[in-house]
Design an enzyme around this catalytic site. Structure first.
Site, PDB file in Angstrom:
ATOM      1  N   TRP A 236       0.868  -1.075  -0.504  1.00 44.95           N
ATOM      2  CA  TRP A 236      -0.027  -0.177  -0.162  1.00 44.95           C
ATOM      3  C   TRP A 236       0.527   1.305  -0.133  1.00 44.95           C
ATOM      4  O   TRP A 236       2.168   1.452   0.290  1.00 44.95           O
ATOM      5  CB  TRP A 236      -0.709   0.244   1.420  1.00 44.95           C
ATOM      6  CG  TRP A 236      -0.573   0.125   2.443  1.00 44.95           C
ATOM      7  CD1 TRP A 236      -0.304  -0.798   3.337  1.00 44.95           C
ATOM      8  CD2 TRP A 236       0.205   1.168   2.801  1.00 44.95           C
ATOM      9  NE1 TRP A 236       0.828  -0.901   4.471  1.00 44.95           N
ATOM     10  CE2 TRP A 236       0.641   0.984   4.617  1.00 44.95           C
ATOM     11  CE3 TRP A 236       0.164   2.610   3.173  1.00 44.95           C
ATOM     12  CZ2 TRP A 236       0.840   1.871   5.155  1.00 44.95           C
ATOM     13  CZ3 TRP A 236       0.763   3.682   4.099  1.00 44.95           C
ATOM     14  CH2 TRP A 236       1.189   2.896   5.206  1.00 44.95           C
TER      15      TRP A 236
ATOM     16  N   GLU B  83       7.493   8.395  13.556  1.00 42.74           N
ATOM     17  CA  GLU B  83       8.103   8.050  12.846  1.00 42.74           C
ATOM     18  C   GLU B  83       8.674   9.038  11.362  1.00 42.74           C
ATOM     19  O   GLU B  83       9.289   8.228  10.107  1.00 42.74           O
ATOM     20  CB  GLU B  83       6.515   7.545  11.618  1.00 42.74           C
ATOM     21  CG  GLU B  83       6.107   6.717  12.274  1.00 42.74           C
ATOM     22  CD  GLU B  83       6.395   5.649  12.323  1.00 42.74           C
ATOM     23  OE1 GLU B  83       7.099   4.928  11.005  1.00 42.74           O
ATOM     24  OE2 GLU B  83       5.484   4.716  12.659  1.00 42.74           O
TER      25      GLU B  83
ATOM     26  N   GLU C 101       9.492   1.365   6.396  1.00 47.25           N
ATOM     27  CA  GLU C 101       9.175   2.542   6.407  1.00 47.25           C
ATOM     28  C   GLU C 101       8.648   4.076   6.140  1.00 47.25           C
ATOM     29  O   GLU C 101       7.576   4.958   7.650  1.00 47.25           O
ATOM     30  CB  GLU C 101      10.160   1.946   8.300  1.00 47.25           C
ATOM     31  CG  GLU C 101       9.923   1.413   8.882  1.00 47.25           C
ATOM     32  CD  GLU C 101       9.491   1.017   9.982  1.00 47.25           C
ATOM     33  OE1 GLU C 101       8.446   2.533  10.154  1.00 47.25           O
ATOM     34  OE2 GLU C 101       8.748   0.171  10.550  1.00 47.25           O
TER      35      GLU C 101
ATOM     36  N   HIS D 229       5.325   5.049   6.298  1.00 52.55           N
ATOM     37  CA  HIS D 229       4.415   5.806   7.788  1.00 52.55           C
ATOM     38  C   HIS D 229       3.831   7.457   8.364  1.00 52.55           C
ATOM     39  O   HIS D 229       2.764   7.596   8.180  1.00 52.55           O
ATOM     40  CB  HIS D 229       4.599   5.413   9.038  1.00 52.55           C
ATOM     41  CG  HIS D 229       5.213   3.446   8.554  1.00 52.55           C
ATOM     42  ND1 HIS D 229       5.430   2.581   9.638  1.00 52.55           N
ATOM     43  CD2 HIS D 229       4.173   2.738   7.362  1.00 52.55           C
ATOM     44  CE1 HIS D 229       5.476   1.642   9.251  1.00 52.55           C
ATOM     45  NE2 HIS D 229       4.073   1.452   8.195  1.00 52.55           N
TER      46      HIS D 229
ATOM     47  N   GLU E 207       9.735  -2.118  17.744  1.00 51.99           N
ATOM     48  CA  GLU E 207       8.864  -2.539  15.928  1.00 51.99           C
ATOM     49  C   GLU E 207       7.522  -3.299  17.332  1.00 51.99           C
ATOM     50  O   GLU E 207       6.160  -2.461  16.441  1.00 51.99           O
ATOM     51  CB  GLU E 207       9.268  -3.665  15.548  1.00 51.99           C
ATOM     52  CG  GLU E 207      10.100  -3.075  14.306  1.00 51.99           C
ATOM     53  CD  GLU E 207      10.108  -2.058  13.609  1.00 51.99           C
ATOM     54  OE1 GLU E 207       9.060  -2.117  13.450  1.00 51.99           O
ATOM     55  OE2 GLU E 207      10.386  -1.872  12.508  1.00 51.99           O
TER      56      GLU E 207
ATOM     57  N   THR F 232       5.123  -0.307  18.700  1.00 48.26           N
ATOM     58  CA  THR F 232       4.819   0.403  17.842  1.00 48.26           C
ATOM     59  C   THR F 232       4.173   0.244  17.160  1.00 48.26           C
ATOM     60  O   THR F 232       2.400   0.791  16.640  1.00 48.26           O
ATOM     61  CB  THR F 232       5.616   1.060  16.719  1.00 48.26           C
ATOM     62  OG1 THR F 232       7.629   1.216  17.444  1.00 48.26           O
ATOM     63  CG2 THR F 232       5.818   2.122  15.662  1.00 48.26           C
TER      64      THR F 232
ATOM     65  N   ASP G  42       2.297  -3.544   9.214  1.00 50.91           N
ATOM     66  CA  ASP G  42       3.838  -3.352   9.026  1.00 50.91           C
ATOM     67  C   ASP G  42       4.898  -3.550  10.098  1.00 50.91           C
ATOM     68  O   ASP G  42       5.567  -4.563  10.287  1.00 50.91           O
ATOM     69  CB  ASP G  42       3.941  -1.510   8.101  1.00 50.91           C
ATOM     70  CG  ASP G  42       3.832  -1.950   6.912  1.00 50.91           C
ATOM     71  OD1 ASP G  42       3.255  -2.242   6.252  1.00 50.91           O
ATOM     72  OD2 ASP G  42       3.641  -0.207   6.309  1.00 50.91           O
ATOM     73  N   GLU G  43       4.362  -2.490  10.764  1.00 49.60           N
ATOM     74  CA  GLU G  43       5.270  -2.914  12.140  1.00 49.60           C
ATOM     75  C   GLU G  43       5.102  -4.568  12.783  1.00 49.60           C
ATOM     76  O   GLU G  43       6.732  -4.742  13.619  1.00 49.60           O
ATOM     77  CB  GLU G  43       4.949  -1.867  13.518  1.00 49.60           C
ATOM     78  CG  GLU G  43       4.238  -0.330  13.077  1.00 49.60           C
ATOM     79  CD  GLU G  43       5.929  -0.116  13.205  1.00 49.60           C
ATOM     80  OE1 GLU G  43       7.032  -0.189  12.771  1.00 49.60           O
ATOM     81  OE2 GLU G  43       6.023   1.475  12.462  1.00 49.60           O
TER      82      GLU G  43
ATOM     83  N   HIS H 157       7.717  -6.072  10.786  1.00 54.04           N
ATOM     84  CA  HIS H 157       8.796  -5.827  10.775  1.00 54.04           C
ATOM     85  C   HIS H 157       9.581  -6.410  12.597  1.00 54.04           C
ATOM     86  O   HIS H 157      10.949  -7.167  12.672  1.00 54.04           O
ATOM     87  CB  HIS H 157       9.193  -4.027  10.927  1.00 54.04           C
ATOM     88  CG  HIS H 157       9.125  -3.934   9.972  1.00 54.04           C
ATOM     89  ND1 HIS H 157       8.371  -2.371   9.510  1.00 54.04           N
ATOM     90  CD2 HIS H 157       8.613  -4.404   8.064  1.00 54.04           C
ATOM     91  CE1 HIS H 157       8.567  -2.181   8.279  1.00 54.04           C
ATOM     92  NE2 HIS H 157       8.404  -3.190   7.912  1.00 54.04           N
TER      93      HIS H 157
END
Length: 330
Positions: A33, A76, A113, A116, A166, A169, A198-199, A202
């Site tokens: 995305w 971020e 990252e 974000h 991560e 977050t 995503d976090e 990761h």
């Protein structure tokens, strides 16, 4: 062989798998995305109506929510600090032959990252609820001030830090998503949910790096984990400040807002610590030196100790008024 040389050897051993780590834990640019997927379409005829709707829904969100969202966004956006720090870690080489496997990982992680802060910044700008110039000054200060997470250039300590951070977050963005949904802002909720996803990916990557290190250098990895837990994980934005203020002067008030609204609390810190202990099966690791055995004992008892301390923490009932979010705007 020195501890430093052994760490370098382990990093070179793990580097052989970097391509599979990238494939497993990161998503190709064309498939992942992008911020514009969730924002009003500036090329579309309905752009102004979409912005107006976004601004109307944003009016329902409370003060501490905005402070927390702004702090998360600034954190971020200080990404250049994190990338440059990781590029300095033992075993990472971004110069020779176009960079080694670890520098490839860091660049591609950074690329993910970067979306974000880009998304959240645009949302804040369109919302009309915050003072963007103050936010921009705080972001610039945070990048100027850098950070010191206590890891030095040690890859073992850095991977403990990133595994923890991560996940922290993820918790923060996921809770913000839940609160936004509760107040009827489904679009902001979706944005934060996607960032949280995503976090978590990761987190899985960095914690897998630690799992692999435990398999080949268990005692030193155990000592590194104990070191990081003993000195406590500092948040990336621990040098947060408002314009005209001293370094780190805004972090505690930002943390209070996040705790007050339930986005990230002392209990979450303890919970993440316990999750890492469970994930790495600290109680089952064998072939440890006497020193590493003592480190393991310390780690196994630490969450209960920290939980008792967290119960005594008192959060101020009143919100600190930040320059980023002026009550008159809300």
């Amino acid at each position: 062989m020195s501890i430093k040389n052994i760490r370098l050897e382990v990093m070179q051993f793990l580097e052989k798998n970097v391509d599979s780590f990238v494939e497993q834990y990161l998503i190709p640019v064309e498939k992942i995305w992008q911020p514009s997927d969730f924002l009003p379409n500036s090329e579309g005829e309905n752009f102004f109506e979409e912005v107006k709707e976004l601004r109307e829904i944003a009016k329902e969100l409370p003060y501490d929510f905005w402070v927390t969202l702004v702090g998360d966004t600034i954190t971020e956006e200080a990404l250049p600090t994190y990338e440059s720090w990781l590029m300095d870690v033992e075993g990472v080489n971004q110069v020779e032959n176009g960079g080694n496997g670890w520098s490839k990982w860091i660049r591609q992680w950074t690329g993910e990252e970067n979306r974000h802060g880009d998304l959240l910044n645009k949302y804040l700008y369109l919302s009309g609820r915050v003072n963007m110039r103050e936010i921009e000054m705080t972001t610039q200060h945070l990048i100027n001030d850098g950070f010191d997470i206590g890891t030095g250039t040690d890859p073992y300590k850095n991977f403990v830090y990133t595994s923890f951070q991560e996940l922290a977050t993820y918790v923060s963005h996921n809770r913000v998503a839940q609160i936004a949904k509760k107040f009827g802002d489904n679009k902001l909720s979706k944005m934060c949910k996607m960032i949280a996803g995503d976090e978590m990916r990761h987190h899985h990557a960095y914690s897998e790096f630690v799992t692999r290190i435990f398999q080949v250098d268990p005692s030193e990895m155990m000592l590194a984990f104990q070191y990081m837990m003993k000195q406590k994980i500092v948040m990336p934005a621990h040098f947060l400040r408002e314009s005209g203020q001293k370094i780190s002067s805004a972090f505690e008030q930002f943390s209070d807002s996040a705790q007050r609204i339930g986005v990230y609390t002392a209990n979450d810190y303890v919970d993440i610590m316990q999750k890492l202990i469970n994930k790495w099966e600290i109680d089952k690791i064998t072939n440890l030196t006497d020193e590493a055995e003592k480190a393991r004992d310390y780690l196994m008892k630490l969450p209960a100790r920290m939980a008792r301390i967290s119960e005594r923490i008192v959060i101020p009932a009143e919100s600190h008024i930040f320059k980023w979010v002026e009550p008159a705007r809300l």
